[in-house]
Design a protein around this motif. Structure first.
Motif, PDB file in Angstrom:
ATOM      1  N   ALA A 101      -3.956  11.536   6.552  1.00  0.00           N
ATOM      2  CA  ALA A 101      -3.248  10.367   5.682  1.00  0.00           C
ATOM      3  C   ALA A 101      -1.995  11.374   5.236  1.00  0.00           C
ATOM      4  O   ALA A 101      -1.738  10.865   3.993  1.00  0.00           O
ATOM      5  CB  ALA A 101      -3.994   9.922   4.655  1.00  0.00           C
ATOM      6  N   LEU A 103       2.886   2.473   2.215  1.00  0.00           N
ATOM      7  CA  LEU A 103       3.023   3.436   3.419  1.00  0.00           C
ATOM      8  C   LEU A 103       4.408   3.807   3.836  1.00  0.00           C
ATOM      9  O   LEU A 103       5.464   2.969   3.695  1.00  0.00           O
ATOM     10  CB  LEU A 103       2.579   2.361   4.679  1.00  0.00           C
ATOM     11  CG  LEU A 103       1.922   3.021   6.041  1.00  0.00           C
ATOM     12  CD1 LEU A 103       0.844   4.052   5.573  1.00  0.00           C
ATOM     13  CD2 LEU A 103       1.587   2.227   7.274  1.00  0.00           C
ATOM     14  N   ILE A 118       0.764  -1.115  -0.098  1.00  0.00           N
ATOM     15  CA  ILE A 118       0.114   0.005   0.005  1.00  0.00           C
ATOM     16  C   ILE A 118       0.670   1.236  -0.001  1.00  0.00           C
ATOM     17  O   ILE A 118       0.207   2.489  -0.135  1.00  0.00           O
ATOM     18  CB  ILE A 118      -0.909   0.025   1.411  1.00  0.00           C
ATOM     19  CG1 ILE A 118      -0.061   0.096   2.476  1.00  0.00           C
ATOM     20  CG2 ILE A 118      -1.970  -1.133   1.076  1.00  0.00           C
ATOM     21  CD1 ILE A 118      -1.281   0.368   3.767  1.00  0.00           C
ATOM     22  N   ASN A 148      -6.672   4.319   0.906  1.00  0.00           N
ATOM     23  CA  ASN A 148      -5.984   2.991   1.902  1.00  0.00           C
ATOM     24  C   ASN A 148      -7.089   3.271   3.367  1.00  0.00           C
ATOM     25  O   ASN A 148      -7.454   2.091   3.937  1.00  0.00           O
ATOM     26  CB  ASN A 148      -4.826   2.857   2.103  1.00  0.00           C
ATOM     27  CG  ASN A 148      -4.285   2.503   0.481  1.00  0.00           C
ATOM     28  OD1 ASN A 148      -4.823   1.879  -0.244  1.00  0.00           O
ATOM     29  ND2 ASN A 148      -3.108   2.840   0.357  1.00  0.00           N
ATOM     30  N   ARG A 168       0.875  11.809   3.756  1.00  0.00           N
ATOM     31  CA  ARG A 168       1.526  11.225   2.833  1.00  0.00           C
ATOM     32  C   ARG A 168       3.257  11.045   3.178  1.00  0.00           C
ATOM     33  O   ARG A 168       3.971  10.128   2.592  1.00  0.00           O
ATOM     34  CB  ARG A 168       1.390  11.306   1.491  1.00  0.00           C
ATOM     35  CG  ARG A 168       1.878  12.615   0.877  1.00  0.00           C
ATOM     36  CD  ARG A 168       1.120  12.903  -0.532  1.00  0.00           C
ATOM     37  NE  ARG A 168      -0.231  13.268  -0.535  1.00  0.00           N
ATOM     38  CZ  ARG A 168      -0.877  13.587  -1.557  1.00  0.00           C
ATOM     39  NH1 ARG A 168      -0.201  13.426  -2.597  1.00  0.00           N
ATOM     40  NH2 ARG A 168      -2.174  13.969  -1.210  1.00  0.00           N
ATOM     41  N   GLN A 182      -2.264   8.244   0.821  1.00  0.00           N
ATOM     42  CA  GLN A 182      -2.911   6.951   1.613  1.00  0.00           C
ATOM     43  C   GLN A 182      -4.429   7.078   1.851  1.00  0.00           C
ATOM     44  O   GLN A 182      -4.823   6.446   2.514  1.00  0.00           O
ATOM     45  CB  GLN A 182      -2.133   6.825   2.871  1.00  0.00           C
ATOM     46  CG  GLN A 182      -0.600   6.520   2.841  1.00  0.00           C
ATOM     47  CD  GLN A 182      -0.477   4.925   2.138  1.00  0.00           C
ATOM     48  OE1 GLN A 182      -1.340   4.242   2.182  1.00  0.00           O
ATOM     49  NE2 GLN A 182       0.502   5.093   1.295  1.00  0.00           N
TER      50      GLN A 182
END
Length: 405
Positions: free
Chosen positions: A375, A34, A32, A43, A377, A40
């Motif tokens: 999220a 991360l 994914i 997700n 990134r 993100q």
């Protein structure tokens, strides 16, 4: 008798179905993206499509937040001597939800990107503060006799390993002495190895923490360690005789009136990812903050003792003063309690904090609880505040609380 592959597969599906776990392989961090700089937000709102989960129902008596007079966010805030734009900060940290409660009333609620009032969002380490609350409730219920007892009195670990003979209190305070590296930008770090244990090999998550090694004497160093929370989840399960999800459903979800169904990520053996795997809506994340703001009391009922709330959100040792806790390869200017962060400045506020900028921030002096789900990134692409913005998020939420009249 050894099962043939087809029979074994059928058995696995039946077992997972009984445990209310979706029979899918956990997505890896690499898959994914991360901590790579990749976006993100797509997700974090669909984790149950990527990993096995154990579901929790909404409360049978859901309690929507009463609406109060709407407030506006301050247009700017101060951080490290500079004036910063609120809107720019929300965009830069990929904010998905921002919710402000004052005196238990919903005064501000905004969703961006893939956020929404019914969207379950991955907690990351905000889960740690929920686990701490459940340990306190298990104490109140008499399942745990004393947090100065060794955690190995309750949880099976290998003799001589990190948690053999170490007190529950030291584990709660991230001070067990276990050897650990929480560097998110290092793919070989312990926190990444712990996540890989979700594949279920060698006992899965619980097997991993049962074999961890010691580095220093307990109570001498505060080293942030997701393994500490994972074994606290095991403590709850062994002491209570129920899964973390089942106990949380009875002790938090039901009495606090959670509005939405929710879930925990699990390994392939069905063990909750206690250190980071809770998925709730912003409105339901706020319930823990409000519970703690009110000293463990909820609508006239004591859910967790006021003393547990007090000690959980208090610094009681120089090794846990702001600047002393170690995260990965550096110190951080936040203090630590029982799985709660305490900002510098002695303002009485405290926060649950997770990577990618998840926060449940509580400011009792301002009667305020704030949830920020994000999220970011850039988080974990380095170990610096410039990318991670942990301290800046706290100061931003402080500024919101202090702006409320």
């Amino acid at each position: 008798m050894t099962r043939r592959p087809a029979a074994a597969a059928a058995f696995t599906v039946r077992y997972l179905a009984r445990k209310m776990i979706a029979p899918r392989r956990p997505a890896s961090l690499a898959e994914i993206g991360l901590f790579t700089g990749a976006p993100q937000h797509e997700n974090l709102m669909r984790i149950d499509e990527l990993a096995p989960v154990r579901r929790m129902p909404a409360s049978t008596s859901p309690a929507p937040w009463p609406a109060g007079p709407p407030i506006s966010l301050p247009a700017s805030y101060a951080f490290e001597g500079s004036t910063k734009s609120t809107e720019q900060f929300l965009a830069d940290t990929d904010t998905a939800a921002l919710l402000v409660l004052v005196d238990g009333q919903l005064r501000f609620e905004r969703y961006l990107l893939t956020g929404g009032p019914a969207v379950n969002w991955l907690s990351m380490s905000v889960a740690k503060s929920f686990i701490s609350a459940l340990v306190g409730i298990a104490m109140d219920d008499g399942h745990i006799a004393d947090i100065d007892r060794a955690i190995s009195d309750y949880v099976p670990v290998e003799p001589g390993s990190a948690y053999d003979g170490v007190s529950i209190r030291n584990v709660l305070q991230m001070s067990s002495g276990a050897r650990w590296n929480e560097d998110y930008h290092d793919p070989a770090s312990d926190v990444h190895r712990l996540t890989q244990a979700m594949m279920g090999r060698r006992g899965g998550l619980d097997g991993f923490v049962a074999r961890m090694a010691t580095e220093s004497a307990p109570g001498t160093v505060c080293r942030y360690n997701s393994g500490e929370t994972q074994i606290l989840g095991a403590l709850i399960a062994h002491a209570v005789g129920r899964s973390v999800s089942e106990y949380m459903t009875d002790k938090l979800v039901e009495p606090l009136g959670f509005e939405s169904p929710s879930f925990w990520v699990t390994d392939l053996l069905g063990t909750e990812m206690s250190y980071a795997g809770l998925n709730l809506t912003a409105r339901d994340f706020a319930r823990l903050g409000e519970l703690y703001r009110n000293n463990g009391m909820w609508q006239g009922r004591q859910i967790v003792s006021a003393e547990w709330v007090r000690v959980s959100t208090t610094i009681n040792s120089p090794i846990r003063e702001p600047g002393r806790p170690i995260v990965g390869d550096h110190g951080i200017d936040l203090g630590y309690g029982y799985q709660w962060w305490i900002p510098a400045g002695d303002k009485g506020d405290f926060s649950a904090i997770g990577v990618l900028n998840q926060l449940v921030y509580v400011n009792p002096a301002r009667a305020t609880t704030i949830v920020k789900l994000s999220a970011n990134r850039r988080y974990g692409t380095s170990s610096s505040e410039e990318t991670n913005r942990d301290l800046e998020n706290v100061e931003f939420l402080r500024a919101i609380a202090e702006s409320i009249e």
